[in-house]
Design a protein around this motif. Sequence first.
Motif, PDB file in Angstrom:
ATOM      1  N   GLY A  55      44.483  49.717  38.157  1.00 55.23           N
ATOM      2  CA  GLY A  55      45.033  50.515  39.247  1.00 55.23           C
ATOM      3  C   GLY A  55      45.534  49.694  40.411  1.00 55.23           C
ATOM      4  O   GLY A  55      45.692  50.197  41.524  1.00 55.23           O
ATOM      5  N   SER A  56      45.807  48.438  40.182  1.00 53.43           N
ATOM      6  CA  SER A  56      46.240  47.533  41.245  1.00 53.43           C
ATOM      7  C   SER A  56      47.640  47.021  40.943  1.00 53.43           C
ATOM      8  O   SER A  56      47.923  46.604  39.821  1.00 53.43           O
ATOM      9  CB  SER A  56      45.261  46.354  41.348  1.00 53.43           C
ATOM     10  N   THR A  57      48.513  47.041  41.935  1.00 54.63           N
ATOM     11  CA  THR A  57      49.863  46.505  41.734  1.00 54.63           C
ATOM     12  C   THR A  57      49.801  45.005  41.437  1.00 54.63           C
ATOM     13  O   THR A  57      50.659  44.481  40.723  1.00 54.63           O
ATOM     14  CB  THR A  57      50.741  46.747  42.981  1.00 54.63           C
ATOM     15  N   TRP A  58      48.790  44.333  41.965  1.00 53.35           N
ATOM     16  CA  TRP A  58      48.605  42.899  41.700  1.00 53.35           C
ATOM     17  C   TRP A  58      48.368  42.678  40.213  1.00 53.35           C
ATOM     18  O   TRP A  58      48.969  41.812  39.588  1.00 53.35           O
ATOM     19  CB  TRP A  58      47.417  42.388  42.524  1.00 53.35           C
ATOM     20  N   ALA A  59      47.477  43.504  39.629  1.00 53.53           N
ATOM     21  CA  ALA A  59      47.170  43.384  38.202  1.00 53.53           C
ATOM     22  C   ALA A  59      48.389  43.730  37.345  1.00 53.53           C
ATOM     23  O   ALA A  59      48.636  43.104  36.311  1.00 53.53           O
ATOM     24  CB  ALA A  59      45.992  44.282  37.842  1.00 53.53           C
ATOM     25  N   VAL A  60      49.153  44.716  37.778  1.00 49.18           N
ATOM     26  CA  VAL A  60      50.355  45.102  37.028  1.00 49.18           C
ATOM     27  C   VAL A  60      51.372  43.963  37.024  1.00 49.18           C
ATOM     28  O   VAL A  60      51.975  43.653  35.992  1.00 49.18           O
ATOM     29  CB  VAL A  60      50.980  46.387  37.620  1.00 49.18           C
ATOM     30  N   ALA A  61      51.553  43.322  38.175  1.00 44.04           N
ATOM     31  CA  ALA A  61      52.503  42.211  38.247  1.00 44.04           C
ATOM     32  C   ALA A  61      52.021  41.019  37.424  1.00 44.04           C
ATOM     33  O   ALA A  61      52.822  40.306  36.809  1.00 44.04           O
ATOM     34  CB  ALA A  61      52.717  41.800  39.703  1.00 44.04           C
ATOM     35  N   GLN A  62      50.717  40.795  37.394  1.00 50.06           N
ATOM     36  CA  GLN A  62      50.162  39.723  36.565  1.00 50.06           C
ATOM     37  C   GLN A  62      50.461  40.007  35.086  1.00 50.06           C
ATOM     38  O   GLN A  62      50.850  39.107  34.328  1.00 50.06           O
ATOM     39  CB  GLN A  62      48.656  39.608  36.799  1.00 50.06           C
ATOM     40  N   LYS A  63      50.289  41.257  34.692  1.00 54.19           N
ATOM     41  CA  LYS A  63      50.602  41.660  33.315  1.00 54.19           C
ATOM     42  C   LYS A  63      52.099  41.485  33.031  1.00 54.19           C
ATOM     43  O   LYS A  63      52.492  41.061  31.940  1.00 54.19           O
ATOM     44  CB  LYS A  63      50.179  43.107  33.088  1.00 54.19           C
ATOM     45  N   LEU A 327      62.328  37.615  46.453  1.00 46.84           N
ATOM     46  CA  LEU A 327      61.702  36.917  45.331  1.00 46.84           C
ATOM     47  C   LEU A 327      60.339  37.461  44.942  1.00 46.84           C
ATOM     48  O   LEU A 327      59.890  37.290  43.808  1.00 46.84           O
ATOM     49  CB  LEU A 327      61.541  35.427  45.676  1.00 46.84           C
ATOM     50  N   THR A 328      59.659  38.127  45.889  1.00 44.02           N
ATOM     51  CA  THR A 328      58.284  38.500  45.638  1.00 44.02           C
ATOM     52  C   THR A 328      58.173  39.635  44.621  1.00 44.02           C
ATOM     53  O   THR A 328      59.157  40.280  44.262  1.00 44.02           O
ATOM     54  CB  THR A 328      57.581  38.870  46.961  1.00 44.02           C
ATOM     55  N   TRP A 329      56.977  39.876  44.148  1.00 46.83           N
ATOM     56  CA  TRP A 329      56.705  40.843  43.091  1.00 46.83           C
ATOM     57  C   TRP A 329      56.636  42.270  43.665  1.00 46.83           C
ATOM     58  O   TRP A 329      56.474  42.465  44.867  1.00 46.83           O
ATOM     59  CB  TRP A 329      55.405  40.459  42.384  1.00 46.83           C
ATOM     60  N   PRO A 330      56.734  43.277  42.792  1.00 47.07           N
ATOM     61  CA  PRO A 330      56.852  44.675  43.279  1.00 47.07           C
ATOM     62  C   PRO A 330      55.531  45.313  43.637  1.00 47.07           C
ATOM     63  O   PRO A 330      55.142  46.359  43.110  1.00 47.07           O
ATOM     64  CB  PRO A 330      57.504  45.397  42.092  1.00 47.07           C
ATOM     65  N   GLY A 331      54.799  44.680  44.552  1.00 52.20           N
ATOM     66  CA  GLY A 331      53.530  45.227  44.993  1.00 52.20           C
ATOM     67  C   GLY A 331      53.607  45.741  46.409  1.00 52.20           C
ATOM     68  O   GLY A 331      54.477  45.366  47.167  1.00 52.20           O
TER      69      GLY A 331
END
Length: 331
Positions: A55-63, A327-331
């Motif tokens: 449930g974390s955008t951080w974890a989703v971006a890591q995936k 450049l950053t991830w979609p969190g």
Amino acid sequence: KDAKKFPPVPGSVVRGPTSGGTLSLPYFLSLPLDEGPIGDPDKTYTFCFSQALTGSTWAVAQKDSVALEAARHPNIKVLYYNTNNDPLKQVQDLDTCMSQKVDGVLVWPHSVEPLTPQIEKMQKAGTVVVGMERTVATRNYDTWIYLDNAKATANLADAVCKKLNGKGVVAETDGAIGSSPQILRREGFVSALKKKCPGVKVEFTAPTDYTRGQGYKVALDFLQSDKGKNIDAWYTQYTEIGFGVERALKDNNRTDIPQFSIVDGKVAVKAVQDGTFYAVAPWSPVHGDVALRAAIYQVTGKQVPKNILLKQPPVITKENADKWLKLTWPG
């Protein structure tokens, strides 16, 4: 100290297959690997990827970062496991991976104590183990991908020191007690601030679970205490906590207090632009591609460092936020 260091070199902007948002792989030149089949082209190589949180955008971006690398190699299969924030479930997931005789395991560990013996167990059984970002209390693994907590917290301590002109009180709100980020981000910040700015005192609030809701509750309680009435800045260990702190500050008419935090992402960078955060230390989840390449190196007989440190970029402020946002991830 013995880690091989890789600098950030942002790649092209791509779309994450899980998040659907745009991001750049900041360490795409680390452990380079040609597109196409790996090892024996007639064999399918299977890897497990076990993540600490859900449930974390951080974890989703890591995936996203793992999936982007996996998509470059047609004979790779990745099995994804998510612990739902439960370290004991993560131990069970890793046992499942071992029973399936996978070629390698990528692990983002939930917490130190339960995962340390499990990492040792897997490596002893001959399973290739590549860890990332969070740490465990053993060196019995094949490769570990580290981010630089010491540099990130030192950079923020320096920013706090400059903003407060060397004197004042900064509140600190931790994440989950016992997780390696909580331990390292407290020790790193406090020790760096003591060296750089002994005139700045740190007041600790209660810890959180890294969420906005907990950040709000903890900050509200602290602001209503005697210690919370005389602070000049606020440091949170994760920008999600900081957004909760922001709401509490608004509810208490204390929006004059500058916030400093760790972890970027598009929402956090926009919050630097609008002044919610004075400075943010980047902490990118987009490093799973490096971990997968390290595992591929291991199973195909290529040399790979045991310890890899992904070097820390400079803090994000209003001066450079526009560049970071692209450049950053979609969190």
